[in-house]
Design a protein around this motif. Sequence first.
Motif, short mmCIF file in Angstrom:
data_model
loop_
_atom_site.label_atom_id
_atom_site.label_comp_id
_atom_site.label_asym_id
_atom_site.label_seq_id
_atom_site.Cartn_x
_atom_site.Cartn_y
_atom_site.Cartn_z
N HIS A 227 0.63 -1.20 -0.01
CA HIS A 227 -0.02 -0.10 -0.03
C HIS A 227 0.77 1.29 -0.08
CE1 HIS A 227 -3.75 -1.96 0.12
NE2 HIS A 227 -3.68 -2.41 1.33
N ARG A 228 2.28 1.23 0.34
CA ARG A 228 2.89 2.24 0.18
C ARG A 228 3.42 2.61 -0.98
NH1 ARG A 228 6.75 -0.43 4.84
NH2 ARG A 228 5.36 -0.58 6.33
N LEU A 232 -0.94 4.03 -9.80
CA LEU A 232 -1.72 3.05 -10.57
C LEU A 232 -0.93 1.79 -11.22
CD1 LEU A 232 -4.39 2.04 -11.79
CD2 LEU A 232 -4.21 3.75 -13.55
N LYS A 233 0.32 2.31 -12.00
CA LYS A 233 1.09 1.16 -12.76
C LYS A 233 1.59 0.39 -11.57
CE LYS A 233 5.26 0.65 -15.22
NZ LYS A 233 6.40 1.39 -15.64
N GLU A 234 2.15 0.94 -10.25
CA GLU A 234 2.45 -0.34 -9.52
C GLU A 234 1.42 -0.91 -8.91
OE1 GLU A 234 6.31 2.28 -7.27
OE2 GLU A 234 4.31 2.89 -6.87
N SER A 235 0.20 -0.39 -8.72
CA SER A 235 -0.92 -1.19 -8.09
C SER A 235 -1.13 -2.28 -9.08
CB SER A 235 -2.22 -0.20 -8.05
OG SER A 235 -1.78 0.70 -6.79
N LEU A 236 -1.26 -2.03 -10.40
CA LEU A 236 -1.67 -3.10 -11.36
C LEU A 236 -0.60 -4.09 -11.36
CD1 LEU A 236 -2.97 -0.81 -14.45
CD2 LEU A 236 -4.35 -2.04 -12.74
#
Length: 262
Positions: A227-228, A232-236
Amino acid sequence: MTLFWIILATTVAGLLSIAAAASLSLTVLSRMVNKMVSLSVGVLLATALLHSLPEAFTTPGADISSLFIALLAGLLGFFILEKAALLRHSHHHEHDGHGHHHGHDAESAGKSGWVILLGDGLHNFADGILIAAAFLVDPQIGVLTAVAIALHEIPQEVGDFIILLNAGFSKAKALLYNFISSLMAVIGGVLGYFFLDSAQALIPYVIVLASSSFIYIAVSDLMPQMHRRPKLKESLEQVFLIVLGVALVLFISELSHLGHSH
């Protein structure tokens, strides 16, 4: 002779799974530990929720209520263990001014590593009992069981290595501690040989406790780290790697079941 084969099989199965996992984790994957944490989440949750817990809860004669109590006790127990580790290390790290491996802040470095090692040791112990039980039925079934267990351990061991590296362990220490953890399978195998009935009755509870450590580490330590990185790119990427971890466990489990059935 049966005891000798049980000890040999549990030792070799542990070494093979660790060697295969280490060849990946300590070379290619160690360069991208932050990303691979997401893969570890998928592997740990899938191992616990889609493989180990169903196995424990469908054991003939298993007391479902007692197993849920063991699961709750495991989650709370690992919280207390981790809290104790934080209290022990917080004074030392509070004002040291040093960064930690892969950006881990001082209060969290290392704590998840010890919890995952304990859970993995319990899991290996249960595997050792299963291998012993198979050998006592038929040596050929024992060999197939050991191979199947070594195979399905590989993705979990990869996840363990990544978690240890992320928690600040050196590559050498990660390898050493995983090897020590694998020796719990030998202890389980010997116990299973001498006390098969009582040892087999322990298996569902040991598996549930091991699973509680995998769930706890994934949800309380690894997901907050992810969560740190809210872009968007990292979350995907994280979602993709979690799904990949789940798929890897399902694929390996299917392969090991096919091998065992033949």
